[in-house]
Enzyme design. Structure first.
Site, PDB file in Angstrom:
ATOM      1  N   ARG A 190      -4.908  -5.814  -5.464  1.00  0.00           N
ATOM      2  CA  ARG A 190      -3.955  -5.031  -4.841  1.00  0.00           C
ATOM      3  C   ARG A 190      -4.795  -4.295  -3.724  1.00  0.00           C
ATOM      4  O   ARG A 190      -5.701  -3.670  -4.115  1.00  0.00           O
ATOM      5  CB  ARG A 190      -3.514  -3.973  -5.879  1.00  0.00           C
ATOM      6  CG  ARG A 190      -2.755  -2.567  -5.180  1.00  0.00           C
ATOM      7  CD  ARG A 190      -2.323  -1.797  -6.109  1.00  0.00           C
ATOM      8  NE  ARG A 190      -1.033  -2.219  -6.890  1.00  0.00           N
ATOM      9  CZ  ARG A 190       0.091  -1.581  -7.486  1.00  0.00           C
ATOM     10  NH1 ARG A 190      -0.253  -0.322  -7.643  1.00  0.00           N
ATOM     11  NH2 ARG A 190       1.047  -2.030  -7.711  1.00  0.00           N
ATOM     12  N   HIS A 212       5.049  -7.338  -2.420  1.00  0.00           N
ATOM     13  CA  HIS A 212       5.108  -7.033  -3.765  1.00  0.00           C
ATOM     14  C   HIS A 212       5.957  -8.072  -4.553  1.00  0.00           C
ATOM     15  O   HIS A 212       6.830  -7.953  -5.257  1.00  0.00           O
ATOM     16  CB  HIS A 212       5.663  -5.764  -4.093  1.00  0.00           C
ATOM     17  CG  HIS A 212       5.138  -4.889  -5.635  1.00  0.00           C
ATOM     18  ND1 HIS A 212       4.211  -5.608  -6.364  1.00  0.00           N
ATOM     19  CD2 HIS A 212       5.189  -3.860  -6.204  1.00  0.00           C
ATOM     20  CE1 HIS A 212       3.867  -4.920  -7.259  1.00  0.00           C
ATOM     21  NE2 HIS A 212       4.356  -3.602  -7.176  1.00  0.00           N
ATOM     22  N   GLN A 229       6.531  -7.784  -8.501  1.00  0.00           N
ATOM     23  CA  GLN A 229       7.629  -6.866  -8.862  1.00  0.00           C
ATOM     24  C   GLN A 229       9.225  -7.640  -8.410  1.00  0.00           C
ATOM     25  O   GLN A 229      10.006  -7.357  -9.425  1.00  0.00           O
ATOM     26  CB  GLN A 229       7.657  -5.539  -7.924  1.00  0.00           C
ATOM     27  CG  GLN A 229       8.482  -4.599  -8.058  1.00  0.00           C
ATOM     28  CD  GLN A 229       8.497  -3.719  -9.297  1.00  0.00           C
ATOM     29  OE1 GLN A 229       7.311  -3.271  -9.869  1.00  0.00           O
ATOM     30  NE2 GLN A 229       9.400  -3.712 -10.234  1.00  0.00           N
ATOM     31  N   ASP A 234      13.110   2.719  -3.545  1.00  0.00           N
ATOM     32  CA  ASP A 234      11.834   2.632  -3.610  1.00  0.00           C
ATOM     33  C   ASP A 234      11.511   4.074  -3.031  1.00  0.00           C
ATOM     34  O   ASP A 234      12.065   4.774  -2.359  1.00  0.00           O
ATOM     35  CB  ASP A 234      10.778   1.821  -3.023  1.00  0.00           C
ATOM     36  CG  ASP A 234       9.418   1.618  -3.464  1.00  0.00           C
ATOM     37  OD1 ASP A 234       9.147   2.360  -4.447  1.00  0.00           O
ATOM     38  OD2 ASP A 234       8.778   0.862  -2.902  1.00  0.00           O
ATOM     39  N   CYS A 241      11.105   0.274  -8.581  1.00  0.00           N
ATOM     40  CA  CYS A 241       9.915  -0.265  -9.103  1.00  0.00           C
ATOM     41  C   CYS A 241       8.973   0.637  -9.886  1.00  0.00           C
ATOM     42  O   CYS A 241       8.287   0.290 -10.613  1.00  0.00           O
ATOM     43  CB  CYS A 241       9.207  -1.231  -7.894  1.00  0.00           C
ATOM     44  SG  CYS A 241       8.564  -0.101  -6.779  1.00  0.00           S
ATOM     45  N   ARG A 290       7.668  -6.423 -15.990  1.00  0.00           N
ATOM     46  CA  ARG A 290       6.591  -6.870 -15.210  1.00  0.00           C
ATOM     47  C   ARG A 290       5.371  -7.739 -16.199  1.00  0.00           C
ATOM     48  O   ARG A 290       4.574  -8.746 -15.847  1.00  0.00           O
ATOM     49  CB  ARG A 290       5.823  -5.522 -14.673  1.00  0.00           C
ATOM     50  CG  ARG A 290       6.647  -4.815 -13.592  1.00  0.00           C
ATOM     51  CD  ARG A 290       6.481  -5.647 -12.342  1.00  0.00           C
ATOM     52  NE  ARG A 290       5.384  -6.059 -11.829  1.00  0.00           N
ATOM     53  CZ  ARG A 290       4.590  -5.054 -11.216  1.00  0.00           C
ATOM     54  NH1 ARG A 290       5.009  -3.746 -11.106  1.00  0.00           N
ATOM     55  NH2 ARG A 290       3.230  -5.450 -10.826  1.00  0.00           N
TER      56      ARG A 290
HETATM   57  N1  NVA Z   1       6.259   0.827  -1.956  1.00  0.00           N
HETATM   58  C1  NVA Z   1       5.338   1.265  -2.955  1.00  0.00           C
HETATM   59  C2  NVA Z   1       5.622   0.532  -4.331  1.00  0.00           C
HETATM   60  C3  NVA Z   1       4.583   1.259  -5.366  1.00  0.00           C
HETATM   61  C4  NVA Z   1       4.739   0.059  -6.535  1.00  0.00           C
HETATM   62  C5  NVA Z   1       4.125   1.483  -2.478  1.00  0.00           C
HETATM   63  O1  NVA Z   1       3.746   0.569  -1.919  1.00  0.00           O
HETATM   64  O2  NVA Z   1       3.532   2.584  -2.841  1.00  0.00           O
HETATM   65  N1   CP Z   2       5.516  -1.024  -9.763  1.00  0.00           N
HETATM   66  C1   CP Z   2       4.236  -0.900  -9.588  1.00  0.00           C
HETATM   67  O1   CP Z   2       3.548  -1.883  -9.133  1.00  0.00           O
HETATM   68  O2   CP Z   2       3.745   0.066 -10.229  1.00  0.00           O
HETATM   69  P1   CP Z   2       2.244   0.461 -10.043  1.00  0.00           P
HETATM   70  O3   CP Z   2       1.793   1.020  -8.756  1.00  0.00           O
HETATM   71  O4   CP Z   2       2.215   1.770 -11.079  1.00  0.00           O
HETATM   72  O5   CP Z   2       1.259  -0.818 -10.424  1.00  0.00           O
END
Ligand code: NVA
Ligand code: CP
Length: 304
Positions: A105, A132, A135, A223, A261, A289
């Site tokens: 990540r 992502h 997800q 989101d 998500c 997930r």
């Molecule tokens: N769009 C959000 C998703 C979090 C799971 C982010 O990148 O922070």
């Molecule tokens: N939806 C998701 O990826 O959540 P986290 O940021 O908690 O991993």
């Protein structure tokens, strides 16, 4: 060796294989308990590299890997030599000597690509500023479990044109689902991406007006307004009209479901009355997930 870098990099058949295996495994868990999960990771270790915070991705991978008989090494990037200038390439080469799969990540999408180009074990995208994919595969499962086949749905992505939206666009290219994207013009997905999708014959509609975009939609997805890679950019003024509230939801199909998500910000992109309503699938989605990622790992390690 197969990397799970993005939905655009895999095939429709790959998605079907991942979903079919997950559905079968969920049935088997229901009938025979958690012990029935195939122990495909016995003697194997997975490294999870995080440049950003995570609740769901981290815990669902850790638990899913343990259920498959494997172990994990969770690495916050600030704790490893990456934070002192060691290159991604060297890190990937070294981790590959110790572990059997790497989940990444990160902020820059290129960092995840660099991991995959330099790793001799599969790399899974656990979210980048651009996408992502884990997800969206989990969300497809949640939709199919609750609403039937994806191709029968009218999906609305509403809010910020962010990383999750981009993975949905890639999924729509692959599966030809009916996708409407509704964002403010200044926060839309890149035009070239939209144009190339339309050229490729994707069932895609762009409608910047929430009140018309939501009509006849069966799945409403939004989101956070501030993704982790956004820094302190303030999008609130642009995005307030795109808030998913009871009034807006009432303009969708009566049997529409709401998805997010998570993490969610109640009172911003969604109101409490929507996210905590019977229409909301957010916690089922979060559970999926876990189930989907066991199959993503299986897909990566399966040489067929
Ligand atoms: N769009 C959000 C998703 C979090 C799971 C982010 O990148 O922070
Ligand atoms: N939806 C998701 O990826 O959540 P986290 O940021 O908690 O991993």
């Amino acid at each position: 060796m197969k990397n799970f870098t993005d939905i655009k990099d895999i095939s429709k058949g790959d998605i079907e294989d991942i979903l079919t295996r997950t559905k079968n495994e969920k049935i088997s868990i229901k009938e025979n308990g958690i012990q029935s999960i195939e122990k495909i990771l016995l003697g194997k270790t997975v490294a999870l590299v995080f440049e950003k915070p995570s609740t769901r991705t981290r815990v669902s991978f850790e638990v899913g890997i343990s259920q498959q008989g494997g172990s994990t090494s969770v690495l916050q990037s600030s704790d490893i030599q990456l934070s002192r200038g060691e290159t991604v390439a060297d890190t990937a080469k070294v981790l590959s000597k110790y572990v059997d799969l790497i989940v990444v990540r990160c902020f820059k999408h290129q960092t995840m690509i660099d991991f995959s180009n330099n790793s001799s074990v599969p790399v899974v995208n656990g979210l980048t500023d651009q996408s992502h994919p884990c997800q969206v595969i989990a969300d497809i499962l949640t939709i199919e479990e609750n609403k039937g086949h994806l191709s029968k749905q009218n999906l609305l992505w509403i809010g910020d044109g962010n990383n999750v939206a981009r993975s949905w666009l890639e999924a729509s290219k692959l599966t030809n689902l009916n996708l409407t994207i509704c964002t403010p013009e200044n926060l839309s997905l890149p035009n070239d991406l939209i144009e190339s999708s339309v050229k490729d014959g994707v069932n895609l509609l762009v409608d910047n007006d929430p009140n018309t975009a939501i009509r006849n939609k069966s799945v409403i997805i939004t989101d956070t307004w501030n993704s982790m890679g956004d820094g302190s950019v303030n999008k609130e003024n642009s995005l307030m009209p795109y808030q998913v509230n009871k009034n807006l939801m009432s303009k969708a199909r009566k049997d529409a479901v709401f998805m997010h998500c998570l993490p969610a910000h109640r009172g911003c992109e969604v109101t409490e009355e929507v996210i905590d309503s019977k229409q909301s699938l957010v916690f089922e989605g979060a559970e999926n997930r876990l189930h989907v990622q066991r199959s993503i790992i299986w897909w990566c390690l399966n040489s067929d």
